[in-house]
Enzyme design. Sequence first.
Site, PDB file in Angstrom:
ATOM      1  N   THR A  89       0.834  -1.198   0.000  1.00 40.25           N
ATOM      2  CA  THR A  89       0.000   0.000   0.000  1.00 40.25           C
ATOM      3  C   THR A  89       0.872   1.254   0.000  1.00 40.25           C
ATOM      4  O   THR A  89       1.958   1.258   0.589  1.00 40.25           O
ATOM      5  CB  THR A  89      -0.946   0.039   1.225  1.00 40.25           C
ATOM      6  OG1 THR A  89      -1.393   1.384   1.447  1.00 40.25           O
ATOM      7  CG2 THR A  89      -0.238  -0.420   2.490  1.00 40.25           C
TER       8      THR A  89
ATOM      9  N   SER B  14      -0.948   2.912  10.710  1.00 39.55           N
ATOM     10  CA  SER B  14      -1.845   2.040  11.484  1.00 39.55           C
ATOM     11  C   SER B  14      -1.162   0.691  11.630  1.00 39.55           C
ATOM     12  O   SER B  14      -0.191   0.397  10.923  1.00 39.55           O
ATOM     13  CB  SER B  14      -3.192   1.842  10.777  1.00 39.55           C
ATOM     14  OG  SER B  14      -3.033   0.980   9.655  1.00 39.55           O
TER      15      SER B  14
ATOM     16  N   TYR C 280      -2.323  -2.016  10.630  1.00 35.37           N
ATOM     17  CA  TYR C 280      -2.468  -2.653   9.319  1.00 35.37           C
ATOM     18  C   TYR C 280      -1.364  -2.195   8.367  1.00 35.37           C
ATOM     19  O   TYR C 280      -0.685  -3.021   7.747  1.00 35.37           O
ATOM     20  CB  TYR C 280      -3.844  -2.332   8.712  1.00 35.37           C
ATOM     21  CG  TYR C 280      -3.823  -2.345   7.208  1.00 35.37           C
ATOM     22  CD1 TYR C 280      -3.727  -3.547   6.521  1.00 35.37           C
ATOM     23  CD2 TYR C 280      -3.853  -1.157   6.464  1.00 35.37           C
ATOM     24  CE1 TYR C 280      -3.662  -3.570   5.131  1.00 35.37           C
ATOM     25  CE2 TYR C 280      -3.782  -1.171   5.089  1.00 35.37           C
ATOM     26  CZ  TYR C 280      -3.695  -2.376   4.431  1.00 35.37           C
ATOM     27  OH  TYR C 280      -3.616  -2.399   3.067  1.00 35.37           O
ATOM     28  N   HIS C 281      -1.189  -0.887   8.222  1.00 38.40           N
ATOM     29  CA  HIS C 281      -0.144  -0.398   7.317  1.00 38.40           C
ATOM     30  C   HIS C 281       1.225  -0.916   7.747  1.00 38.40           C
ATOM     31  O   HIS C 281       2.077  -1.246   6.918  1.00 38.40           O
ATOM     32  CB  HIS C 281      -0.157   1.133   7.267  1.00 38.40           C
ATOM     33  CG  HIS C 281      -1.363   1.713   6.578  1.00 38.40           C
ATOM     34  ND1 HIS C 281      -2.431   2.222   7.263  1.00 38.40           N
ATOM     35  CD2 HIS C 281      -1.675   1.828   5.258  1.00 38.40           C
ATOM     36  CE1 HIS C 281      -3.348   2.648   6.398  1.00 38.40           C
ATOM     37  NE2 HIS C 281      -2.915   2.432   5.174  1.00 38.40           N
TER      38      HIS C 281
ATOM     39  N   LYS D  17       2.053  -4.311   6.408  1.00 39.60           N
ATOM     40  CA  LYS D  17       2.520  -4.309   5.016  1.00 39.60           C
ATOM     41  C   LYS D  17       4.001  -3.921   4.944  1.00 39.60           C
ATOM     42  O   LYS D  17       4.734  -4.408   4.084  1.00 39.60           O
ATOM     43  CB  LYS D  17       1.685  -3.334   4.181  1.00 39.60           C
ATOM     44  CG  LYS D  17       0.210  -3.713   4.061  1.00 39.60           C
ATOM     45  CD  LYS D  17       0.002  -4.872   3.094  1.00 39.60           C
ATOM     46  CE  LYS D  17      -1.474  -5.049   2.752  1.00 39.60           C
ATOM     47  NZ  LYS D  17      -1.713  -6.137   1.779  1.00 39.60           N
TER      48      LYS D  17
END
Lengths: 423, 423
Positions: B144, B179, B181-182, B185
Amino acid sequence: MKILVVGGDGYLGWPQAMYLSRRGHDVTVLDNLAHRRWDLECGTDSLVPIADLRVRAQAWLEISGKTIDLRLGDVTDFAMVEQTVSALKPDAIVHFGEQPSAPYSMIDRAHAVYTQLNNITGTLNLLYAIKEHRPDCHLVKLGTMGEYGTPNIDIEEGFIEISHNGRRDRLPFPKQPGSFYHLSKVHDSHNILFACRTWGLRSTDLNQGIVYGVETDEAALDARLATRFDYDAIWGTVLNRFCVQALVGGRLTVYGRGGQTRGFINIRDTMRCIELALLNPPRAGEYRVFNQFTEQFSVAALAAMVQRAAGKKGINVEIAHRENPRVEAQSHYYNARHAKLVDLGLEPHRLTEAFVESILARIEPLRPRVNPAILEPLVRWGATRNRAGYLHAKDKASIAADERFSAGAPSGAAPLHADGRVR
Amino acid sequence: MKILVVGGDGYLGWPQAMYLSRRGHDVTVLDNLAHRRWDLECGTDSLVPIADLRVRAQAWLEISGKTIDLRLGDVTDFAMVEQTVSALKPDAIVHFGEQPSAPYSMIDRAHAVYTQLNNITGTLNLLYAIKEHRPDCHLVKLGTMGEYGTPNIDIEEGFIEISHNGRRDRLPFPKQPGSFYHLSKVHDSHNILFACRTWGLRSTDLNQGIVYGVETDEAALDARLATRFDYDAIWGTVLNRFCVQALVGGRLTVYGRGGQTRGFINIRDTMRCIELALLNPPRAGEYRVFNQFTEQFSVAALAAMVQRAAGKKGINVEIAHRENPRVEAQSHYYNARHAKLVDLGLEPHRLTEAFVESILARIEPLRPRVNPAILEPLVRWGATRNRAGYLHAKDKASIAADERFSAGAPSGAAPLHADGRVR
């Protein structure tokens, strides 16, 4: 200061707990005894005999008159972490409690996944517990110089000022770690930086070099207070391995050309660095990085130093080169800054021939305990199913007993086979 | 080309599977149906009705005459991954199979840990399976643009040339994700780079912008082939949310000042970008990064565009500002390079008022399906125990059934409470 030392049964954790206790801090040790279990798994052992954690704490009380509280538990268990942090409300947490070996992480898939999940989960749990129950607590986290890899530019302390297309910013220093273990520390660093920025936590990330030395003032007080000396190919460091190789065969094996250059630090300086970090905490929301080493050496230079030190003791030592089991640059630029801890007052010990002689003198009486088999590097970075157990048939019973309490290990990791090895 | 699409039941995975199948590739979809389970947990749902995966594949066979093979399984299960890769020997794996939501990862500790462990383990398992069973396989991994954060310098594609103290190196671009989540990645990216360098694997890491659009040539062929349209505060994107808000109340809520600028890409361009990456694989040992977006917009500019598009349809839309639930810069420099995919032949679609009108026209008949409650952003970055379930009493039975097969979810995650909410 009320301090929780996570991983306080380990090579650095235990002497750090004593060091801080002696200086009047209120110290609690939290440990899951993982290293003792990994030793059983890998057939490895500290050359210096170490006492059980309860014996250590009892001896410390006898000798110093001070209490180190013990909590047995695993930081991947959030209920326990939360209960500990909310009950203790520590001013600082020193977090040594991670799987610390690059070769162990490279044994196979199960060990790689275990290393990353174990280390990441423990650190996330501490961050959440701090945020929820003690947001002012200072998290002192052990990272590694290995997070940076070997870039062709000077390594800064955590952040670098970058000019690009006419604009400037101070950004996290790019990371190029060399094993799934080193990667786990990079992941931790990113997670901690985010928690500081988002939640206003405060943390010091200590990118530590390779630690050498086995004596601290406290560890030397009594045999029961001694800390580990690992010399094997999984948990040991290159200097310890060279010292043991000098004693048992006089042949130091350098992996590849020996041009690999790394930062090194004396264990006494580690003790002091962590004290300096604790006494000078970052402000709320600040994530800072100290490069915690004092000198850099190439592997070849270390071998030559051990050769000379052994020579003074009349031991004739040969230096041999063998294939490097790791995938890494064997000759590279290396220049890493390490000014921040000196600025805070660190007065570094130097790694000299005389110091190596003192290590050789310390371990010489332990020569009958050396197991030459575990010097052999069985974990190759290029392989994904290394047979890295060194177990002998006589060890099977103790391992089987150990497996019964290894709830924290990855399911399916390191099953035992008929030959007593760990696949 | 034999292609395994991991996460092939998702918003992008399903249309990508059809896109590649239509162009003659031999496509297998692997999915654990996680998004359908997360919808049950969060009380969310795609605005566009979507068929079950088996129905999708059957409809695709009827309409195109082509077979998409299905495998139900979870990439955190290595035995399954290994069996799939060794049996299939794919030329490429397109890996969409991760928890994809920043707010979901910020609900609480359990969701943060789950997100990182799930995403990291799945990617590590794929890397090991490729290394062991199909080392030439090209791993196309969805990353991302959020990995980079919002630095004050131009964002390059994965790597940046840095000059420092008279020396130069090309290093991984520094990451400042916003975050858990980020962060997952970012962790994946570091792990994949290491595997390419150490094992000679080949991978393309696609740092994708925010994808918009619901129609592809294949998805438009039949209602059973449609893909998701998420507009809620957990799974939805800002453009989708604005479009739905325009339809149901005429009030677009901008978080904070709306200066947050991000990269965007049309779903049709995503399809083509992944095809271009597949047709132009990296060499063995190469890890490359493409910034997969075509235009950048601020949130305020998007709101204004939706306002104008709605106006043309006679809908009067108001723009309101509210407190930002996220911790992020609300006004910042942003200029990210995105040349590599264009160099390979991408001809971007543009995000125009006319395109927004087409989205509004597509979703207008679905207005009765909108649940305004799930537009509300209940996950605040500054809180660690967000009550983010949107469950109603009538949903309890289906959730209880779902919980029984949720072996992949974190133990203790999202327990159900008497009020039907998820804590």
